[in-house]
Scaffold this active site. Structure first.
Site, PDB file in Angstrom:
ATOM      1  N   HIS A 185      66.091  99.458  19.403  1.00 26.53           N
ATOM      2  CA  HIS A 185      67.546  99.619  19.333  1.00 26.53           C
ATOM      3  C   HIS A 185      68.124  98.485  18.489  1.00 26.53           C
ATOM      4  O   HIS A 185      67.424  97.551  18.119  1.00 26.53           O
ATOM      5  CB  HIS A 185      68.154  99.554  20.742  1.00 26.53           C
ATOM      6  N   HIS A 238      63.001 105.896  17.446  1.00 23.66           N
ATOM      7  CA  HIS A 238      61.915 105.112  18.063  1.00 23.66           C
ATOM      8  C   HIS A 238      60.559 105.340  17.395  1.00 23.66           C
ATOM      9  O   HIS A 238      59.653 104.539  17.578  1.00 23.66           O
ATOM     10  CB  HIS A 238      61.794 105.456  19.551  1.00 23.66           C
ATOM     11  N   SER A 292      69.979 102.810  26.548  1.00 19.93           N
ATOM     12  CA  SER A 292      70.586 104.043  27.066  1.00 19.93           C
ATOM     13  C   SER A 292      71.041 103.918  28.512  1.00 19.93           C
ATOM     14  O   SER A 292      72.110 104.398  28.881  1.00 19.93           O
ATOM     15  CB  SER A 292      69.598 105.205  26.941  1.00 19.93           C
ATOM     16  N   HIS A 323      74.336 103.165  21.988  1.00 18.84           N
ATOM     17  CA  HIS A 323      73.779 101.980  21.306  1.00 18.84           C
ATOM     18  C   HIS A 323      73.282 102.449  19.949  1.00 18.84           C
ATOM     19  O   HIS A 323      73.216 103.647  19.676  1.00 18.84           O
ATOM     20  CB  HIS A 323      72.619 101.365  22.112  1.00 18.84           C
ATOM     21  N   ARG A 326      57.969  99.269  21.012  1.00 19.03           N
ATOM     22  CA  ARG A 326      59.032 100.264  20.858  1.00 19.03           C
ATOM     23  C   ARG A 326      60.389  99.576  20.912  1.00 19.03           C
ATOM     24  O   ARG A 326      61.265  99.848  20.111  1.00 19.03           O
ATOM     25  CB  ARG A 326      58.876 101.295  21.973  1.00 19.03           C
ATOM     26  N   ARG A 363      64.063  98.593  34.766  1.00 24.17           N
ATOM     27  CA  ARG A 363      64.730  99.853  34.426  1.00 24.17           C
ATOM     28  C   ARG A 363      63.984 101.015  35.074  1.00 24.17           C
ATOM     29  O   ARG A 363      62.765 101.096  35.003  1.00 24.17           O
ATOM     30  CB  ARG A 363      64.805 100.007  32.909  1.00 24.17           C
ATOM     31  N   HIS A 416      63.309  97.373  29.383  1.00 21.91           N
ATOM     32  CA  HIS A 416      62.709  97.838  30.640  1.00 21.91           C
ATOM     33  C   HIS A 416      62.260  96.675  31.513  1.00 21.91           C
ATOM     34  O   HIS A 416      62.037  96.841  32.703  1.00 21.91           O
ATOM     35  CB  HIS A 416      61.498  98.728  30.349  1.00 21.91           C
TER      36      HIS A 416
END
EC number: 5.4.2.12
Length: 514
Positions: free
Chosen positions: A463, A407, A64, A445, A155, A263, A125
Site C-alpha cells: 500500500h 499487490h 483495508s 488507501h 506484500r 489483523r 497484519h
C-alpha cells in the site's frame, strides 16, 4: 432543509490513491473515461487514509481493515498496531495476563513456547517489534524453549526483503541465550483468507509435524534457497529449520502457541485449524492439546484467550441507520466482504436490523493479475439491481481490484483492473441517475498508483500513504479540503438528513448549495 435523495451509495475503490508522479502509476495510465467525466463535472477533492489520520503511527501506510473501520465509525480509531506498540513502550505488554498465562503454562508443563506470525516491519497484519517483545518476554519469564514460526511477507514489504528480519531474530536469540527460528513459510500459505485449505494445511503441518518441502539448519540459508528457486517472500515453500542435532521443533501437548498477528482477516483460517474441535477444512494428522492465545480478537467463534480484546465502538454508521429505521446494503467480493461488513461495523459480526448483505465470489485464480477484472461485472449486476429496486437508503460497496491486483506488482494487469472498475462505475452512476440517487466515490488507501519501488526498481506490491479521491456525484455542492476517512460517515448522515451522533468526531465534508 434540503430534500434528501435515495439511495446514497458509497463506492470504495480499494487500493486507489492519488499520486503526482505518473511513472508506473497504473491509475494514471488506465483509460478511465467515466471517472475523468465525473471529476470534470462534479465536486471532488482528496482525503487522507493513512498515518495519524486513521489512528496509525505517523507516516504508516493505510490498509483495508483500518480504512473501513474509520469509514464506518466516523471517528479516528486507534489501531491495534498503535495500541500494542504503546503497551510495549509503557512496559505493560510484559505483564499482559493472557500472554503471561500462556508462557507460564508451557513452563509449568515442561513444554515450549511457540510464537507464530507475519515476521515483517510492514505494520499491516503484524509488526516484528511486537514479535521481538514477545520473544524477550517469554525468555524473561523463564522459558528456555522458544520457537519462532515465521510467516514471510513480501506484500506489505518489498518482495524480497525478509533476510534482514530473519538475521535480526537469529542475532536476538543468540543475545537472549534461548530460542530460535523453527520454521519459515510464505504468507500465501499461512495467511490465506479464501478457504484455500490446501495452502493453510502446509503451514499447519509444518508447525505441528515439522512436515516441510525443505529442511535447512538456518533460516537465512532457507530463504536464500527459496530465492534460488525463484520464490519471493510471500511464496516461500514450507521450510523446517533444524537445531544443532538436526531436530525440528514441533508443537506438542503442553506447549503454548501465541499468534502475533493483530489483523483478523488473514488470521482466522489458520487459527480455526489449530483450535476448532470440529474443524473440517483439511485432515489434521495431529491436534496438539496446547495453550493457544491470539494477540487480538479474530472472530466471534474463536474462543481462545485474547491479549488485546477489541474496543467496543458504538454508534457506527450501520448502527445509527438501524436505530433511525433506515435500510442499508453491504456488497463486495469475497476478498473485501469482511471489510464492508465486519470492519465497517466496527468489528461486529452480526448484521444490523435493516442491513442486507450480498457476497460475490472472487475468482478462483492463483493470483489476481491472471483475472484483473475479478468478479466486478457480476458485482455491478447485483449492485445495479439493488439500486433500481429503490429498497435501500444507503449502499456500501467495495471494488477490490485496485488493491488485489496492485499487490501482484503486475503493472499491465493493474491498468486493466482500474479500467474494469471505471466501466463498472459508469453503470452504477447511470442506475443512480435513473432512480434519483447519489453517490460518494472514495478509497480506503492507495496501492495501484505506485507499481514500482523508485529506490530499488523492484515491483512495488505494498500500500501507499497517498491521499485518496473523494467525489460527490449528486446535487450541486462544495467539498471541504483536508478531510479524512472518518469524515465519510458523518457526511452520509448529513446527506440523508439524519443528525450525527456525539461519538462520531468526523465532520461532514459535503455542503449542498441551497
Amino acid at each position: 432543509m434540503t430534500t434528501t435523495k435515495r439511495p446514497i451509495a458509497l463506492l470504495i475503490l480499494d487500493g486507489w490513491g492519488y499520486r503526482e508522479n505518473t511513472h508506473m502509476n497504473a491509475i494514471f495510465h488506465a483509460k478511465t473515461p467515466v471517472l475523468d467525466r465525473l471529476n470534470a463535472q462534479y465536486p471532488h477533492g482528496l482525503i487522507s487514509g493513512s498515518g495519524l489520520d486513521v489512528g496509525l503511527p505517523d507516516g504508516q501506510m493505510g490498509n483495508s481493515e483500518v480504512g473501513h473501520i474509520n469509514l464506518g465509525s466516523g471517528r479516528i480509531v486507534y489501531q491495534e498496531l498503535t495500541r500494542i506498540s504503546k503497551a510495549i513502550s509503557d512496559h505493560e505488554f510484559e505483564t499482559n495476563p493472557a500472554l503471561c498465562d500462556a508462557v507460564d503454562s508451557a513452563i509449568n508443563a515442561g513444554g515450549a513456547v511457540h510464537i507464530m506470525g507475519l515476521l515483517s516491519p510492514g505494520g499491516v497484519h503484524s509488526h516484528e517489534e511486537h514479535i521481538e517483545a514477545m520473544c524477550r518476554m517469554a525468555v524473561a519469564r523463564g522459558a528456555t524453549k522458544v520457537y519462532l514460526h515465521a510467516f514471510l511477507d513480501g506484500r506489505d514489504t518489498p518482495p524480497r526483503s525478509a533476510k534482514a528480519s530473519l538475521s535480526h531474530f537469529d542475532d536476538l536469540f543468540t543475545t537472549l541465550g534461548h530460542g530460535r527460528v523453527a520454521s519459515i513459510i510464505g504468507r500465501y500459505f499461512a495467511m490465506d483468507r479464501d478457504n484455500r485449505w490446501d495452502r493453510v494445511s502446509q503451514a499447519y503441518e509444518l508447525i505441528t509435524q515439522g512436515k516441510a518441502k525443505f529442511q535447512y539448519d538456518n533460516a537465512v540459508t532457507a530463504l536464500e534457497a527459496a530465492y534460488a528457486r525463484d520464490e519471493n517472500d510471500e511464496f516461500v515453500s514450507s521450510s523446517a529449520i533444524t537445531d544443532v542435532d538436526g531436530k525440528v521443533a514441533t508443537l506438542q501437548d503442553g506447549d503454548a502457541l501465541i499468534f502475533m498477528n493483530f489483523r483478523a482477516d488473514r488470521a482466522r483460517q489458520i487459527t480455526r485449524s489449530f483450535i476448532h474441535p470440529d474443524f473440517d477444512g483439511f485432515e489434521r494428522a495431529v491436534v496438539p492439546k496446547m495453550h493457544f492465545v491470539t494477540l487480538t480478537e479474530y472472530a466471534g467463534d474463536i474462543t481462545a484467550p485474547i491479549a488485546y480484546p477489541s474496543e467496543n465502538l458504538v454508534n457506527t454508521l450501520g448502527e445509527v441507520l438501524q436505530n433511525r429505521g433506515r435500510t442499508q446494503l453491504r456488497i463486495s467480493e469475497t476478498e473485501k466482504y469482511a471489510h464492508v461488513t465486519f470492519f465497517f461495523n466496527g468489528g461486529k459480526e452480526e448484521p444490523f436490523e435493516g442491513e442486507d448483505r450480498i457476497l460475490i465470489n472472487s475468482p478462483k485464480v492463483a493470483t489476481y493479475d491472471l483475472q484483473p477484472e475479478m468478479s466486478s461485472t457480476e458485482l455491478t449486476d447485483k449492485l445495479v439491481a439493488a439500486i433500481e429496486s429503490t429498497k435501500y437508503d444507503v449502499i456500501i460497496c467495495n471494488y477490490p481490484n485496485g488493491d488485489m491486483v496492485g499487490h501482484t506488482g503486475n503493472f499491465d494487469a493493474a491498468v486493466k483492473a482500474c479500467e474494469a472498475v471505471d466501466t463498472c462505475i459508469g453503470r452504477v452512476v447511470e442506475a443512480l441517475a435513473k432512480v434519483g440517487g447519489e453517490c460518494i466515490i472514495t478509497a480506503d488507501h492507495g496501492n495501484a498508483e505506485q507499481m514500482t519501488d523508485e529506490t530499488t526498481g523492484q515491483a512495488h506490491t505494498a500500500h501507499t500513504s497517498e491521499l485518496v479521491p473523494f467525489i460527490f456525484v449528486g446535487r450541486d455542492a462544495t467539498i471541504d479540503k483536508g478531510g479524512k476517512l472518518s469524515d465519510v460517515a458523518p457526511t452520509i448522515l448529513q446527506l440523508i438528513g439524519e443528525t450525527i451522533p456525539a461519538e462520531m468526531k468526523g465532520k461532514p465534508l459535503i455542503h449542498i448549495k441551497e
